[in-house]
Every structure is written in C-alpha cells, then in structure tokens.
Design a protein around this motif. Structure first.
Motif, PDB file in Angstrom:
ATOM      1  N   GLY A  16      30.339  -7.736  29.425  1.00  0.00           N
ATOM      2  CA  GLY A  16      29.410  -6.649  29.676  1.00  0.00           C
ATOM      3  C   GLY A  16      27.997  -6.955  29.188  1.00  0.00           C
ATOM      4  O   GLY A  16      27.705  -8.060  28.728  1.00  0.00           O
ATOM      5  N   SER A  17      27.149  -5.927  29.289  1.00  0.00           N
ATOM      6  CA  SER A  17      25.731  -6.082  28.934  1.00  0.00           C
ATOM      7  C   SER A  17      25.279  -4.932  28.044  1.00  0.00           C
ATOM      8  O   SER A  17      25.803  -3.817  28.131  1.00  0.00           O
ATOM      9  N   VAL A  18      24.312  -5.244  27.227  1.00  0.00           N
ATOM     10  CA  VAL A  18      23.682  -4.260  26.356  1.00  0.00           C
ATOM     11  C   VAL A  18      22.210  -4.617  26.249  1.00  0.00           C
ATOM     12  O   VAL A  18      21.864  -5.800  26.213  1.00  0.00           O
ATOM     13  N   ARG A  19      21.350  -3.608  26.173  1.00  0.00           N
ATOM     14  CA  ARG A  19      19.944  -3.864  25.902  1.00  0.00           C
ATOM     15  C   ARG A  19      19.555  -3.203  24.584  1.00  0.00           C
ATOM     16  O   ARG A  19      19.684  -1.985  24.440  1.00  0.00           O
ATOM     17  N   LEU A  20      19.098  -4.008  23.673  1.00  0.00           N
ATOM     18  CA  LEU A  20      18.610  -3.505  22.398  1.00  0.00           C
ATOM     19  C   LEU A  20      17.106  -3.288  22.471  1.00  0.00           C
ATOM     20  O   LEU A  20      16.397  -4.037  23.152  1.00  0.00           O
ATOM     21  N   SER A  21      16.650  -2.280  21.758  1.00  0.00           N
ATOM     22  CA  SER A  21      15.221  -1.998  21.651  1.00  0.00           C
ATOM     23  C   SER A  21      14.815  -2.014  20.186  1.00  0.00           C
ATOM     24  O   SER A  21      15.620  -1.670  19.305  1.00  0.00           O
ATOM     25  N   CYS A  22      13.581  -2.391  19.958  1.00  0.00           N
ATOM     26  CA  CYS A  22      13.022  -2.375  18.611  1.00  0.00           C
ATOM     27  C   CYS A  22      11.637  -1.738  18.717  1.00  0.00           C
ATOM     28  O   CYS A  22      10.724  -2.333  19.293  1.00  0.00           O
ATOM     29  N   ALA A  23      11.521  -0.540  18.178  1.00  0.00           N
ATOM     30  CA  ALA A  23      10.254   0.184  18.222  1.00  0.00           C
ATOM     31  C   ALA A  23       9.523   0.021  16.904  1.00  0.00           C
ATOM     32  O   ALA A  23      10.112   0.168  15.829  1.00  0.00           O
ATOM     33  N   ALA A  24       8.231  -0.270  17.005  1.00  0.00           N
ATOM     34  CA  ALA A  24       7.413  -0.496  15.813  1.00  0.00           C
ATOM     35  C   ALA A  24       6.434   0.647  15.603  1.00  0.00           C
ATOM     36  O   ALA A  24       5.936   1.237  16.567  1.00  0.00           O
ATOM     37  N   SER A  25       6.170   0.927  14.366  1.00  0.00           N
ATOM     38  CA  SER A  25       5.135   1.891  14.015  1.00  0.00           C
ATOM     39  C   SER A  25       4.394   1.360  12.794  1.00  0.00           C
ATOM     40  O   SER A  25       4.924   0.546  12.043  1.00  0.00           O
ATOM     41  N   GLY A  26       3.171   1.819  12.634  1.00  0.00           N
ATOM     42  CA  GLY A  26       2.395   1.415  11.474  1.00  0.00           C
ATOM     43  C   GLY A  26       1.510   0.210  11.718  1.00  0.00           C
ATOM     44  O   GLY A  26       0.675  -0.117  10.889  1.00  0.00           O
ATOM     45  N   SER A  27       1.719  -0.464  12.843  1.00  0.00           N
ATOM     46  CA  SER A  27       0.884  -1.611  13.165  1.00  0.00           C
ATOM     47  C   SER A  27       1.009  -1.907  14.639  1.00  0.00           C
ATOM     48  O   SER A  27       2.050  -1.619  15.243  1.00  0.00           O
ATOM     49  N   ALA A  28      -0.028  -2.466  15.223  1.00  0.00           N
ATOM     50  CA  ALA A  28       0.005  -2.799  16.637  1.00  0.00           C
ATOM     51  C   ALA A  28       0.880  -4.026  16.863  1.00  0.00           C
ATOM     52  O   ALA A  28       0.547  -5.128  16.427  1.00  0.00           O
ATOM     53  N   LEU A  29       1.966  -3.830  17.550  1.00  0.00           N
ATOM     54  CA  LEU A  29       2.924  -4.907  17.753  1.00  0.00           C
ATOM     55  C   LEU A  29       2.326  -6.078  18.505  1.00  0.00           C
ATOM     56  O   LEU A  29       2.739  -7.227  18.328  1.00  0.00           O
ATOM     57  N   ARG A  30       1.323  -5.800  19.338  1.00  0.00           N
ATOM     58  CA  ARG A  30       0.771  -6.843  20.201  1.00  0.00           C
ATOM     59  C   ARG A  30       0.138  -7.982  19.402  1.00  0.00           C
ATOM     60  O   ARG A  30      -0.118  -9.046  19.963  1.00  0.00           O
ATOM     61  N   LEU A  31      -0.121  -7.776  18.123  1.00  0.00           N
ATOM     62  CA  LEU A  31      -0.754  -8.813  17.319  1.00  0.00           C
ATOM     63  C   LEU A  31       0.234  -9.834  16.757  1.00  0.00           C
ATOM     64  O   LEU A  31      -0.175 -10.855  16.204  1.00  0.00           O
ATOM     65  N   TYR A  32       1.527  -9.559  16.899  1.00  0.00           N
ATOM     66  CA  TYR A  32       2.521 -10.347  16.178  1.00  0.00           C
ATOM     67  C   TYR A  32       3.634 -10.873  17.069  1.00  0.00           C
ATOM     68  O   TYR A  32       4.082 -10.193  17.981  1.00  0.00           O
ATOM     69  N   ALA A  33       4.082 -12.076  16.740  1.00  0.00           N
ATOM     70  CA  ALA A  33       5.325 -12.565  17.323  1.00  0.00           C
ATOM     71  C   ALA A  33       6.482 -11.775  16.722  1.00  0.00           C
ATOM     72  O   ALA A  33       6.387 -11.269  15.598  1.00  0.00           O
ATOM     73  N   MET A  34       7.563 -11.655  17.478  1.00  0.00           N
ATOM     74  CA  MET A  34       8.715 -10.874  17.042  1.00  0.00           C
ATOM     75  C   MET A  34       9.993 -11.679  17.222  1.00  0.00           C
ATOM     76  O   MET A  34      10.075 -12.551  18.086  1.00  0.00           O
ATOM     77  N   GLY A  35      10.974 -11.362  16.415  1.00  0.00           N
ATOM     78  CA  GLY A  35      12.232 -12.082  16.511  1.00  0.00           C
ATOM     79  C   GLY A  35      13.423 -11.155  16.407  1.00  0.00           C
ATOM     80  O   GLY A  35      13.312 -10.028  15.908  1.00  0.00           O
ATOM     81  N   TRP A  36      14.558 -11.635  16.905  1.00  0.00           N
ATOM     82  CA  TRP A  36      15.850 -10.969  16.746  1.00  0.00           C
ATOM     83  C   TRP A  36      16.776 -11.915  15.986  1.00  0.00           C
ATOM     84  O   TRP A  36      16.844 -13.111  16.298  1.00  0.00           O
ATOM     85  N   PHE A  37      17.466 -11.362  15.029  1.00  0.00           N
ATOM     86  CA  PHE A  37      18.464 -12.088  14.254  1.00  0.00           C
ATOM     87  C   PHE A  37      19.752 -11.281  14.256  1.00  0.00           C
ATOM     88  O   PHE A  37      19.745 -10.099  14.603  1.00  0.00           O
ATOM     89  N   ARG A  38      20.848 -11.899  13.869  1.00  0.00           N
ATOM     90  CA  ARG A  38      22.112 -11.167  13.795  1.00  0.00           C
ATOM     91  C   ARG A  38      22.933 -11.666  12.622  1.00  0.00           C
ATOM     92  O   ARG A  38      22.787 -12.809  12.178  1.00  0.00           O
ATOM     93  N   GLN A  39      23.799 -10.778  12.148  1.00  0.00           N
ATOM     94  CA  GLN A  39      24.694 -11.124  11.060  1.00  0.00           C
ATOM     95  C   GLN A  39      26.086 -10.609  11.373  1.00  0.00           C
ATOM     96  O   GLN A  39      26.299  -9.396  11.485  1.00  0.00           O
ATOM     97  N   ALA A  40      27.005 -11.548  11.539  1.00  0.00           N
ATOM     98  CA  ALA A  40      28.399 -11.208  11.792  1.00  0.00           C
ATOM     99  C   ALA A  40      29.118 -11.037  10.464  1.00  0.00           C
ATOM    100  O   ALA A  40      28.675 -11.558   9.433  1.00  0.00           O
ATOM    101  N   PRO A  41      30.227 -10.316  10.455  1.00  0.00           N
ATOM    102  CA  PRO A  41      30.977 -10.111   9.209  1.00  0.00           C
ATOM    103  C   PRO A  41      31.351 -11.423   8.543  1.00  0.00           C
ATOM    104  O   PRO A  41      31.887 -12.323   9.199  1.00  0.00           O
ATOM    105  N   GLY A  42      31.033 -11.551   7.276  1.00  0.00           N
ATOM    106  CA  GLY A  42      31.385 -12.740   6.525  1.00  0.00           C
ATOM    107  C   GLY A  42      30.511 -13.943   6.786  1.00  0.00           C
ATOM    108  O   GLY A  42      30.789 -15.039   6.277  1.00  0.00           O
ATOM    109  N   LYS A  43      29.456 -13.758   7.572  1.00  0.00           N
ATOM    110  CA  LYS A  43      28.582 -14.881   7.897  1.00  0.00           C
ATOM    111  C   LYS A  43      27.151 -14.585   7.483  1.00  0.00           C
ATOM    112  O   LYS A  43      26.778 -13.436   7.262  1.00  0.00           O
TER     113      LYS A  43
END
Length: 126
Positions: A16-43
C-alpha cells in the motif's frame, strides 16, 4: 523557534501507500533543506530522504529508492514523503527535520539537522 509537526501515519497493508506531511511554523521553510528519518523498534534512527531548500535536489536511502518520494510546498511550509509499495520492514516512527543553516542540499546525517518533529507512526502489516 521552529516547530515541526508530522502527520499522515497509520496502519497500512504491505504494497500500500501512505503520504506523510510535515508542517513547519516559526520559520520560513523555503530557506532550509529538509529531511525524513525513521526509527524502527530496537533499531537506531536512520536516514530516509532529504531535499534541498529549492526542492530540486533530493537524496534517498537505498532501501527506499524508487518507492519513496520527498517533495515540498514552500508556499505552505510543508514537506511531504510519499511512500509507495510499502513493506513490513518500513514499519517505524517517521521524523522530519530541518537542516542547519540556510540554502542547503539536504544532509544524510542526523547531526546535520537542528530541529525535529515528534514523529508519526507508520505500521505496515504483512
């Protein structure tokens, strides 16, 4: 102070498929590179994807290349992670993060990021 809030996680069947969103506040997101990370159980937390502040350059972990796509809408101060062909091994808490400094390309290392969201759980059932 930058705040990042992830959303869109949940339970999905393998393939299947999922779309995650990340909303920013407090600063203009356009000025910064962004990343996604993940943490699985026990890792340890691991890099998933990143994109430059313009969105023109992106990087992916080998494990998700061809299945996940990172994108951004700077007008909405939001970054997305489209996740397709999900596998049980994609089960993890997914975090978005803002890269240190302006106008970056998107680091693959956690130390390159200074603000993190609280994460959203994605569970892929087999």
């Amino acid at each position: 102070q930058v705040q990042l809030v992830e959303s869109g996680g949940g339970l999905v069947q393998a393939g299947g498929s999922v779309r995650l969103s990340c909303a920013a506040s407090g600063s203009a997101l356009r000025l910064y590179a962004m990343g996604w990370f993940r943490q699985a159980p026990g890792k340890e937390r691991e890099f998933v994807a990143s994109c430059s502040y313009t969105g023109r350059t992106s990087y992916y972990a080998d494990s998700v290349k061809g299945r996940f796509t990172i994108s951004r809408d700077n007008a909405k101060d939001t970054v997305y992670l489209q996740m397709n062909s999900l596998k049980p091994e994609d089960t993890a808490v997914y975090y978005c993060a803002k890269e240190r400094g302006h106008a970056g390309l998107g680091s693959r290392t956690q130390s390159g990021y200074d603000y993190w969201g609280r994460g959203t759980q994605v569970t892929v059932s087999s």
